[in-house]
Design an enzyme around this catalytic site. Sequence first.
Site, mmCIF file in Angstrom:
data_model
loop_
_atom_site.group_PDB
_atom_site.id
_atom_site.type_symbol
_atom_site.label_atom_id
_atom_site.label_comp_id
_atom_site.label_asym_id
_atom_site.label_seq_id
_atom_site.Cartn_x
_atom_site.Cartn_y
_atom_site.Cartn_z
ATOM 1 N N HIS A 55 -18.562 21.634 3.228
ATOM 2 C CA HIS A 55 -18.498 22.929 3.899
ATOM 3 C C HIS A 55 -17.062 23.443 3.887
ATOM 4 O O HIS A 55 -16.113 22.674 3.774
ATOM 5 C CB HIS A 55 -19.041 22.855 5.333
ATOM 6 C CG HIS A 55 -18.334 21.892 6.224
ATOM 7 N ND1 HIS A 55 -18.517 20.524 6.144
ATOM 8 C CD2 HIS A 55 -17.443 22.095 7.226
ATOM 9 C CE1 HIS A 55 -17.778 19.930 7.075
ATOM 10 N NE2 HIS A 55 -17.105 20.863 7.730
ATOM 11 N N HIS A 89 -14.376 26.214 5.843
ATOM 12 C CA HIS A 89 -14.064 27.026 7.012
ATOM 13 C C HIS A 89 -13.291 28.250 6.543
ATOM 14 O O HIS A 89 -12.270 28.108 5.848
ATOM 15 C CB HIS A 89 -13.170 26.250 7.989
ATOM 16 C CG HIS A 89 -13.775 25.000 8.518
ATOM 17 N ND1 HIS A 89 -14.309 24.912 9.783
ATOM 18 C CD2 HIS A 89 -13.901 23.767 7.961
ATOM 19 C CE1 HIS A 89 -14.744 23.674 9.984
ATOM 20 N NE2 HIS A 89 -14.519 22.958 8.888
ATOM 21 N N THR A 139 -15.914 15.681 9.767
ATOM 22 C CA THR A 139 -16.790 15.095 10.779
ATOM 23 C C THR A 139 -18.265 15.279 10.452
ATOM 24 O O THR A 139 -19.094 14.536 10.969
ATOM 25 C CB THR A 139 -16.508 15.690 12.172
ATOM 26 O OG1 THR A 139 -16.681 17.108 12.121
ATOM 27 C CG2 THR A 139 -15.092 15.355 12.629
ATOM 28 N N CYS A 189 -29.091 15.111 8.273
ATOM 29 C CA CYS A 189 -27.882 15.919 8.132
ATOM 30 C C CYS A 189 -28.053 17.238 8.890
ATOM 31 O O CYS A 189 -28.942 18.026 8.582
ATOM 32 C CB CYS A 189 -27.603 16.187 6.649
ATOM 33 S SG CYS A 189 -26.239 17.335 6.376
ATOM 34 N N HIS A 223 -27.399 19.393 -0.588
ATOM 35 C CA HIS A 223 -26.621 18.383 0.131
ATOM 36 C C HIS A 223 -25.636 17.710 -0.816
ATOM 37 O O HIS A 223 -26.022 17.053 -1.779
ATOM 38 C CB HIS A 223 -27.530 17.318 0.760
ATOM 39 C CG HIS A 223 -26.746 16.309 1.541
ATOM 40 N ND1 HIS A 223 -26.283 16.559 2.804
ATOM 41 C CD2 HIS A 223 -26.310 15.078 1.207
ATOM 42 C CE1 HIS A 223 -25.609 15.506 3.235
ATOM 43 N NE2 HIS A 223 -25.609 14.591 2.275
ATOM 44 N N ASN A 244 -12.275 19.927 4.696
ATOM 45 C CA ASN A 244 -11.847 18.590 5.092
ATOM 46 C C ASN A 244 -12.645 17.569 4.280
ATOM 47 O O ASN A 244 -13.856 17.708 4.135
ATOM 48 C CB ASN A 244 -12.083 18.365 6.581
ATOM 49 C CG ASN A 244 -11.304 19.360 7.423
ATOM 50 O OD1 ASN A 244 -10.158 19.660 7.140
ATOM 51 N ND2 ASN A 244 -11.938 19.882 8.457
ATOM 52 N N HIS A 261 -21.394 16.874 4.919
ATOM 53 C CA HIS A 261 -22.075 17.857 4.067
ATOM 54 C C HIS A 261 -20.957 18.826 3.701
ATOM 55 O O HIS A 261 -20.306 19.388 4.596
ATOM 56 C CB HIS A 261 -23.187 18.563 4.853
ATOM 57 C CG HIS A 261 -23.978 19.538 4.056
ATOM 58 N ND1 HIS A 261 -25.324 19.357 3.816
ATOM 59 C CD2 HIS A 261 -23.648 20.707 3.453
ATOM 60 C CE1 HIS A 261 -25.785 20.383 3.112
ATOM 61 N NE2 HIS A 261 -24.773 21.216 2.878
ATOM 62 N N GLY A 318 -10.211 14.593 8.221
ATOM 63 C CA GLY A 318 -10.761 15.360 9.332
ATOM 64 C C GLY A 318 -12.207 15.769 9.173
ATOM 65 O O GLY A 318 -12.722 16.544 9.972
#
Length: 113
Positions: free
Chosen positions: A99, A101, A94, A4, A46, A86, A97, A92
């Site tokens: 996260h 934005h 990709t 990862c 994770h 996402n 893990h 969306g």
Amino acid sequence: MSDCIFCKIAAGEMGTEFIYEDDQVVAFRDINPVAPVHILVIPKKHIPSANELTEADNQLIGHIFQVIKKLAQKENLNQGYRIVNNCGREGGQTVHHLHFHLLGGRNLQWPPG
């Protein structure tokens, strides 16, 4: 998780410059920003996606949002900002893990696309 990319970043293995770090999360600037301010906030633990969150993660998620608030203040996003997560391929996501934005520094339109 050994393959990862975000686990490697969080562990300090990728030479990524953190703008925030504590025992639970790291934050760094996105390498492909879509706004003048585009920061990724990731847990060190994770978790593949929001779908894998459990009640045991509630405190971590609250902490992530407090970190995002501090980063938004530090970046002078006084007029507003957007937090994006996402989830899944059609959502969306990709990197698998969890996260978030933090986007800001310009007028963000809706719908996002």
